[in-house]
Design a protein around this motif. Structure first.
Motif, PDB file in Angstrom:
ATOM      1  N   MET A  11       0.868  -1.108   0.037  1.00 15.09           N
ATOM      2  CA  MET A  11      -0.149   0.072  -0.096  1.00 15.09           C
ATOM      3  C   MET A  11       0.771   1.148  -0.148  1.00 15.09           C
ATOM      4  O   MET A  11       0.407   2.155   0.586  1.00 15.09           O
ATOM      5  CB  MET A  11      -0.857   0.072   1.293  1.00 15.09           C
ATOM      6  CG  MET A  11      -1.989  -1.029   1.094  1.00 15.09           C
ATOM      7  SD  MET A  11      -3.318  -0.665   2.275  1.00 15.09           S
ATOM      8  CE  MET A  11      -4.189  -2.445   1.643  1.00 15.09           C
ATOM      9  N   SER A  12       2.100   1.086  -0.571  1.00 17.63           N
ATOM     10  CA  SER A  12       2.879   2.069  -0.540  1.00 17.63           C
ATOM     11  C   SER A  12       3.778   2.332  -1.792  1.00 17.63           C
ATOM     12  O   SER A  12       4.341   1.126  -2.092  1.00 17.63           O
ATOM     13  CB  SER A  12       3.731   2.557   0.615  1.00 17.63           C
ATOM     14  OG  SER A  12       4.780   3.196   0.328  1.00 17.63           O
ATOM     15  N   GLY A  13       4.032   3.115  -2.082  1.00 14.42           N
ATOM     16  CA  GLY A  13       5.281   3.241  -3.338  1.00 14.42           C
ATOM     17  C   GLY A  13       6.500   3.808  -2.552  1.00 14.42           C
ATOM     18  O   GLY A  13       6.432   3.629  -1.172  1.00 14.42           O
ATOM     19  N   SER A  23       3.882  -1.260  -9.221  1.00 18.56           N
ATOM     20  CA  SER A  23       4.514  -2.304  -8.394  1.00 18.56           C
ATOM     21  C   SER A  23       4.209  -2.070  -6.909  1.00 18.56           C
ATOM     22  O   SER A  23       4.134  -1.081  -6.296  1.00 18.56           O
ATOM     23  CB  SER A  23       6.126  -2.698  -8.794  1.00 18.56           C
ATOM     24  OG  SER A  23       6.784  -1.408  -8.316  1.00 18.56           O
ATOM     25  N   HIS A  24       4.335  -3.233  -6.232  1.00 24.75           N
ATOM     26  CA  HIS A  24       4.360  -3.125  -4.653  1.00 24.75           C
ATOM     27  C   HIS A  24       5.314  -4.404  -4.118  1.00 24.75           C
ATOM     28  O   HIS A  24       4.926  -5.524  -3.843  1.00 24.75           O
ATOM     29  CB  HIS A  24       2.879  -3.670  -4.188  1.00 24.75           C
ATOM     30  CG  HIS A  24       2.881  -3.198  -2.632  1.00 24.75           C
ATOM     31  ND1 HIS A  24       2.863  -4.579  -1.915  1.00 24.75           N
ATOM     32  CD2 HIS A  24       2.758  -2.430  -1.888  1.00 24.75           C
ATOM     33  CE1 HIS A  24       2.748  -4.324  -0.528  1.00 24.75           C
ATOM     34  NE2 HIS A  24       2.698  -2.943  -0.637  1.00 24.75           N
ATOM     35  N   PRO A  25       6.648  -3.947  -4.301  1.00 27.32           N
ATOM     36  CA  PRO A  25       7.675  -5.146  -3.851  1.00 27.32           C
ATOM     37  C   PRO A  25       7.837  -5.277  -2.240  1.00 27.32           C
ATOM     38  O   PRO A  25       8.963  -5.049  -1.938  1.00 27.32           O
ATOM     39  CB  PRO A  25       9.114  -4.514  -4.731  1.00 27.32           C
ATOM     40  CG  PRO A  25       8.853  -3.236  -4.614  1.00 27.32           C
ATOM     41  CD  PRO A  25       7.192  -2.774  -4.590  1.00 27.32           C
ATOM     42  N   GLN A  67       5.838  -6.539   1.453  1.00 28.55           N
ATOM     43  CA  GLN A  67       4.634  -7.088   2.366  1.00 28.55           C
ATOM     44  C   GLN A  67       4.236  -5.936   3.240  1.00 28.55           C
ATOM     45  O   GLN A  67       4.856  -5.227   3.981  1.00 28.55           O
ATOM     46  CB  GLN A  67       5.254  -8.161   3.019  1.00 28.55           C
ATOM     47  CG  GLN A  67       5.560  -9.445   2.438  1.00 28.55           C
ATOM     48  CD  GLN A  67       4.579 -10.121   1.578  1.00 28.55           C
ATOM     49  OE1 GLN A  67       3.310  -9.790   1.818  1.00 28.55           O
ATOM     50  NE2 GLN A  67       4.914 -11.099   0.717  1.00 28.55           N
ATOM     51  N   ASP A  68       3.004  -6.009   3.572  1.00 27.42           N
ATOM     52  CA  ASP A  68       2.252  -4.948   4.081  1.00 27.42           C
ATOM     53  C   ASP A  68       1.771  -5.998   5.468  1.00 27.42           C
ATOM     54  O   ASP A  68       1.198  -7.109   5.244  1.00 27.42           O
ATOM     55  CB  ASP A  68       0.984  -4.414   3.733  1.00 27.42           C
ATOM     56  CG  ASP A  68       1.283  -3.320   2.581  1.00 27.42           C
ATOM     57  OD1 ASP A  68       2.355  -2.753   2.816  1.00 27.42           O
ATOM     58  OD2 ASP A  68       0.669  -3.230   1.662  1.00 27.42           O
ATOM     59  N   ILE A  69       2.057  -5.607   6.532  1.00 23.08           N
ATOM     60  CA  ILE A  69       1.698  -6.295   8.003  1.00 23.08           C
ATOM     61  C   ILE A  69       0.646  -5.451   8.661  1.00 23.08           C
ATOM     62  O   ILE A  69       1.181  -4.286   9.094  1.00 23.08           O
ATOM     63  CB  ILE A  69       3.013  -6.613   8.491  1.00 23.08           C
ATOM     64  CG1 ILE A  69       3.837  -7.322   7.537  1.00 23.08           C
ATOM     65  CG2 ILE A  69       2.792  -7.813   9.855  1.00 23.08           C
ATOM     66  CD1 ILE A  69       5.310  -7.611   8.347  1.00 23.08           C
ATOM     67  N   THR A  71      -4.260   0.485   9.301  1.00 23.68           N
ATOM     68  CA  THR A  71      -2.859   0.680   9.561  1.00 23.68           C
ATOM     69  C   THR A  71      -1.729  -0.440   9.515  1.00 23.68           C
ATOM     70  O   THR A  71      -2.122  -1.752   9.907  1.00 23.68           O
ATOM     71  CB  THR A  71      -2.836   0.945  11.174  1.00 23.68           C
ATOM     72  OG1 THR A  71      -3.967   2.089  11.371  1.00 23.68           O
ATOM     73  CG2 THR A  71      -1.628   1.593  11.860  1.00 23.68           C
ATOM     74  N   HIS A  72      -0.904  -0.069   8.967  1.00 18.13           N
ATOM     75  CA  HIS A  72       0.212  -1.307   8.524  1.00 18.13           C
ATOM     76  C   HIS A  72       1.490  -0.855   8.522  1.00 18.13           C
ATOM     77  O   HIS A  72       1.852   0.199   8.472  1.00 18.13           O
ATOM     78  CB  HIS A  72      -0.343  -2.031   7.415  1.00 18.13           C
ATOM     79  CG  HIS A  72      -0.110  -1.291   6.033  1.00 18.13           C
ATOM     80  ND1 HIS A  72      -1.102  -0.306   5.811  1.00 18.13           N
ATOM     81  CD2 HIS A  72       0.998  -1.309   5.194  1.00 18.13           C
ATOM     82  CE1 HIS A  72      -0.620   0.249   4.686  1.00 18.13           C
ATOM     83  NE2 HIS A  72       0.454  -0.356   4.262  1.00 18.13           N
ATOM     84  N   LEU A  73       2.508  -2.020   8.596  1.00 17.33           N
ATOM     85  CA  LEU A  73       3.886  -1.716   8.117  1.00 17.33           C
ATOM     86  C   LEU A  73       4.272  -2.093   6.906  1.00 17.33           C
ATOM     87  O   LEU A  73       3.763  -3.035   6.308  1.00 17.33           O
ATOM     88  CB  LEU A  73       4.950  -2.532   9.199  1.00 17.33           C
ATOM     89  CG  LEU A  73       6.255  -2.672   8.829  1.00 17.33           C
ATOM     90  CD1 LEU A  73       7.054  -1.191   9.030  1.00 17.33           C
ATOM     91  CD2 LEU A  73       7.082  -3.679   9.523  1.00 17.33           C
ATOM     92  N   HIS A  74       4.629  -1.101   5.968  1.00 12.97           N
ATOM     93  CA  HIS A  74       5.173  -1.637   4.426  1.00 12.97           C
ATOM     94  C   HIS A  74       6.903  -2.075   4.737  1.00 12.97           C
ATOM     95  O   HIS A  74       7.450  -1.354   5.387  1.00 12.97           O
ATOM     96  CB  HIS A  74       4.815  -0.498   3.916  1.00 12.97           C
ATOM     97  CG  HIS A  74       5.379  -0.586   2.368  1.00 12.97           C
ATOM     98  ND1 HIS A  74       4.548  -0.872   1.196  1.00 12.97           N
ATOM     99  CD2 HIS A  74       6.729  -0.355   1.902  1.00 12.97           C
ATOM    100  CE1 HIS A  74       5.205  -0.983   0.242  1.00 12.97           C
ATOM    101  NE2 HIS A  74       6.688  -0.575   0.456  1.00 12.97           N
ATOM    102  N   LEU A  75       6.886  -3.478   4.307  1.00 10.83           N
ATOM    103  CA  LEU A  75       8.373  -3.765   4.640  1.00 10.83           C
ATOM    104  C   LEU A  75       8.704  -4.391   3.210  1.00 10.83           C
ATOM    105  O   LEU A  75       8.139  -4.929   2.484  1.00 10.83           O
ATOM    106  CB  LEU A  75       8.198  -5.161   5.332  1.00 10.83           C
ATOM    107  CG  LEU A  75       9.543  -5.908   5.637  1.00 10.83           C
ATOM    108  CD1 LEU A  75      10.531  -5.337   6.558  1.00 10.83           C
ATOM    109  CD2 LEU A  75       9.288  -7.319   6.036  1.00 10.83           C
TER     110      LEU A  75
END
Ligand SMILES: [Zn+2]
Length: 254
Positions: free
Chosen positions: A1-3, A121-123, A125-127, A224-228
């Motif tokens: 969910m983020s570039g 792209s979304h390379p 993982q969202d947690i 709400t998430h972490l983008h890793l």
């Protein structure tokens, strides 16, 4: 969910180089990386030129940390490099918090770190955390959720100045260079960043608290998430996104 957008509100006073350390060289790489990132975001550097500069910085870091004696570690891998087990990056959470049912949120195709205009792209993982009211506080514990470093490494760059008026997508992000794997970890959308450029972090160390910073992550449609993200570096220093899903499933947790 983020570039992968970069902003840098960081001011880099030269007197912030740690005095006690013989390690001003890594800090200089941090500064170069940070400058390059600002240029990519502002599109004031051509993608080819950005790629060349990035390669020079990261291959320099690879050389700097080429020996096991150059940094602390506690086990030795099959390749002979010391390393420690990876940690799951959200304290109190497990693989069940990863978006999708088997990591299909990862889409590496078409990714270009050096061209700000490339999207889609979304390379990564969202947690996700439990945060129905989107206040970046865990609904179950009533506390913020700690972001932990998955592996040891050098804090190469951070952003701490994101505000909702800003359009860049990563929000308050952290880049950590892992010298054992010769790769870069990117942790985005943090509410609070608790490390700073030039810090050495151990696997499992708190580096941030989960948040909603970043143009898209801030929208109410985004839980709400972490983008890793992890970028594997070639010897030349050039990056290739790699799916962290298997690492996440086998990572250590408290
Ligand atoms: Zn994401």
């Amino acid at each position: 969910m983020s570039g992968l957008n970069i902003a840098s509100s960081q001011v880099l006073p030269t007197d912030s180089v740690p005095i006690d350390s013989a390690d001003s060289v890594p800090y200089l790489y941090c500064q170069q990386f940070n400058t390059l990132y600002t240029q990519i975001r502002e599109q004031s550097i051509l993608p080819d030129s950005a790629r060349a500069t990035f390669g020079r910085i990261l291959s320099g870091l690879h050389q700097r940390y080429r020996s096991n004696n150059d940094f602390p570690a506690d086990t030795v891998s099959e390749s002979g490099r010391a390393r420690v087990a990876m940690w799951f990056p959200l304290k109190g959470y497990s693989g069940r918090a990863i978006g999708g049912s088997h990591g299909e949120g990862y889409r590496g195709k078409g990714f270009d770190l050096f061209d700000y205009k490339v999207r889609g792209s979304h390379p990564a993982q969202d947690i996700f955390i439990h945060d129905k009211n989107q206040d970046s506080v865990d609904d179950l514990t009533g506390k913020p959720v700690d972001v932990l470093a998955m592996s040891e490494g050098l804090v190469l760059a951070i952003e701490t100045g994101w505000k909702p008026v800003h359009e860049y997508r990563g929000g308050n992000w952290i880049w950590i260079y892992d010298p054992v794997r010769n790769g870069l970890f990117y942790y985005a959308h943090n509410n609070l960043v608790t490390v700073t450029m030039g810090d050495w972090v151990r696997a499992g160390q708190k580096i941030a608290e989960v948040g909603r910073s970043g143009f898209n992550a801030y929208q109410t449609r985004s839980p709400t998430h972490l983008h890793l993200m992890y970028l594997q570096l070639e010897t030349s220093g050039l990056p290739h996104p790699q799916n962290t899903y298997a690492w996440l499933l086998s990572a250590k947790r408290e």
